[in-house]
Design a protein around this motif. Structure first.
Motif, PDB file in Angstrom:
ATOM      1  N   ASP A  40      30.733  -2.430 -24.713  1.00 36.93           N
ATOM      2  CA  ASP A  40      29.854  -3.523 -25.112  1.00 36.93           C
ATOM      3  C   ASP A  40      30.319  -4.793 -24.436  1.00 36.93           C
ATOM      4  N   ARG A  42      29.155  -7.877 -25.387  1.00 39.56           N
ATOM      5  CA  ARG A  42      28.830  -8.976 -26.293  1.00 39.56           C
ATOM      6  C   ARG A  42      30.067  -9.335 -27.096  1.00 39.56           C
ATOM      7  N   VAL A  43      30.103 -10.561 -27.614  1.00 42.72           N
ATOM      8  CA  VAL A  43      31.255 -11.017 -28.387  1.00 42.72           C
ATOM      9  C   VAL A  43      31.505 -10.060 -29.548  1.00 42.72           C
ATOM     10  N   GLY A  44      32.751  -9.679 -29.709  1.00 46.80           N
ATOM     11  CA  GLY A  44      33.129  -8.780 -30.795  1.00 46.80           C
ATOM     12  C   GLY A  44      33.933  -7.600 -30.276  1.00 46.80           C
ATOM     13  N   GLU A  45      34.041  -6.575 -31.114  1.00 45.05           N
ATOM     14  CA  GLU A  45      34.848  -5.411 -30.769  1.00 45.05           C
ATOM     15  C   GLU A  45      34.169  -4.552 -29.707  1.00 45.05           C
ATOM     16  N   THR A  46      34.993  -3.961 -28.848  1.00 43.52           N
ATOM     17  CA  THR A  46      34.499  -3.076 -27.806  1.00 43.52           C
ATOM     18  C   THR A  46      35.555  -2.018 -27.535  1.00 43.52           C
ATOM     19  N   GLU A  97      38.814  -6.633 -28.003  1.00 41.97           N
ATOM     20  CA  GLU A  97      37.880  -7.572 -28.632  1.00 41.97           C
ATOM     21  C   GLU A  97      37.611  -8.747 -27.712  1.00 41.97           C
ATOM     22  N   ARG A 128      26.944 -13.639 -26.249  1.00 45.74           N
ATOM     23  CA  ARG A 128      26.828 -13.583 -27.706  1.00 45.74           C
ATOM     24  C   ARG A 128      25.792 -12.534 -28.080  1.00 45.74           C
ATOM     25  N   GLU A 129      26.037 -11.853 -29.180  1.00 44.51           N
ATOM     26  CA  GLU A 129      25.124 -10.800 -29.615  1.00 44.51           C
ATOM     27  C   GLU A 129      23.750 -11.345 -29.952  1.00 44.51           C
ATOM     28  N   ASP A 188      33.923 -14.760 -36.768  1.00 46.78           N
ATOM     29  CA  ASP A 188      34.527 -13.932 -35.718  1.00 46.78           C
ATOM     30  C   ASP A 188      34.093 -14.331 -34.318  1.00 46.78           C
ATOM     31  N   ILE A 189      33.543 -15.525 -34.148  1.00 43.64           N
ATOM     32  CA  ILE A 189      33.165 -16.028 -32.829  1.00 43.64           C
ATOM     33  C   ILE A 189      33.947 -17.306 -32.559  1.00 43.64           C
TER      34      ILE A 189
END
Length: 296
Positions: A40, A42-46, A97, A128-129, A188-189
C-alpha cells in the motif's frame, strides 16, 4: 616420497580444492539484485516485500539478514526501521508504516552470511488514504520544494535561569530560509506545523529532535555533507544572538561533547541532517520503484 607424505599431500590437495569451490560458490554484493515493493502506498501500515536474486535472476534461498530504513524527503520526520532474517525462497516480508504523505527514500541493506553488505535505494510517493493530493497533510510554511532538499537542525537547549527564554529567529549562510517546525501526529497521520518561536521555560530543557520540534532549513546554499559543519545564529527576544556550530550527521547515535554556554542557556548535541542543495523536488519523485544500486 613416503606413503605417509603422499597421503598428507593428497589430503591437502583435496582441502584446497574444497576451499576453492566454497569461495567460488560464495555470493558477493556485486552478485545481489534487490527488488522492493509495497502493498500500500497510502499513509498507514503496509507490507514491504523484498526479493533477493543473483545476477542471473535466480532466487537466493538463504540470503542473510535484511534491514530497511525509510526516510522522508521532509527532514523533520524520524526514520522508520524494519529488519528480518527470515526469507522464503529469497523473499522477505516486513511490516512497515508510512507515517506521513510525501516523498520517501527507502534503503534496503542485506548482510550476507559472509558479513558483506549489499544496499539499494528505492523511491516512493505516499498519499493520504482520504485524499489524492500528496501534499494536503503537510504544512511547509510556504516552502518551495523545487529548490532542492531541506535539512533540519536538532539540539538540546537547557535554561538554568529563573525566567523563560524565547528564541524568535534563526539565520545562517547555509540556507535562504530557516523556520521553526514541530511534528504533530493526529489520527495516526503526521504533519508539520510552523512555530513562531522556541520557548525554553525557566529551569527546563527544550529538546529539538526528529519527530518533534526542529529548525527547518530550506533553499540550501550548498550541499550539507556528513561529517561537515556550518554556523547557525539564534536570536532571543531580548536581542541576544547565539552563534553555534552545527555538525552534519545521518543520525545522532551518541552524546556530543559540544556544550556551549551563553549566560543561563546551554546548547548541546547540535547536529543537522545531510541534504542536497539542488535536485528532485519534493513532489516530483517517480511513482515506481526505480532504484539506484549502491555497492559498499
Amino acid at each position: 616420497m613416503t606413503a605417509s607424505l603422499r597421503r598428507s599431500a593428497k589430503l591437502l590437495f583435496i582441502v584446497l580444492l574444497t576451499c576453492a569451490a566454497c569461495r567460488q560458490g560464495q555470493v558477493t554484493p556485486a552478485d545481489i539484485q534487490l527488488e522492493l515493493t509495497a502493498s500500500d502506498r497510502r499513509v498507514g501500515e503496509t507490507t514491504l516485500l523484498v526479493s533477493v536474486t543473483d545476477k542471473d535472476g535466480k532466487a537466493i534461498a538463504q540470503p542473510g539478514k535484511l534491514s530497511v530504513r525509510g526516510d522522508m524527503n521532509h527532514a523533520g520526520m524520524i526514520p522508520v526501521f524494519a529488519e528480518s532474517d527470515q526469507a522464503t525462497e529469497g523473499l522477505f516480508s516486513l511490516p512497515f508504516e508510512w507515517m506521513m504523505g510525501g516523498s520517501w527514500i527507502v534503503e534496503a541493506s542485506l548482510t550476507l552470511p559472509n558479513g558483506e553488505v549489499a544496499s539499494q535505494t528505492f523511491n516512493f510517493e505516499i498519499l493520504r488514504e482520504a485524499d489524492e493530493d500528496e501534499h494536503s497533510n503537510m504544512d511547509h510554511g510556504g516552502m518551495d520544494q523545487a529548490e532542492g532538499e531541506a535539512s533540519a537542525v536538532y539540539m538540546r537547549i537547557s535554561n538554568r535561569g529563573a525566567s523563560d527564554r524565547v528564541i524568535v529567529s534563526a539565520a545562517s549562510a547555509a540556507a535562504e530560509r530557516i523556520e521553526f517546525h514541530r511534528t504533530i501526529v493526529e489520527a495516526d497521520i503526521a504533519r508539520m506545523e510552523a512555530l513562531d518561536a522556541l520557548v525554553i521555560p525557566a529551569g527546563e530543557t527544550l529538546l529539538l529532535q526528529p519527530g518533534g520540534a526542529h529548525i527547518m532549513l530550506s533553499g540550501l546554499a550548498e550541499d550539507l555533507r556528513p561529517d561537515g559543519s556550518f554556523s547557525l545564529q539564534l536570536k532571543c527576544d531580548a536581542g541576544e544572538v547565539y552563534e553555534l556550530d552545527i555538525s552534519i550527521a545521518n543520525m545522532l547515535m551518541d552524546e556530543l561533547d559540544d556544550a556551549v554556554e551563553y549566560g543561563d542557556l546551554v546548547f548541546s548535541n547540535r547536529w543537522a541532517r545531510p541534504a542536497k542543495a539542488g535536485g528532485m523536488a519534493h513532489g516530483d519523485m517517480p511513482m515506481n520503484e526505480d532504484s539506484a544500486a549502491r555497492k559498499p
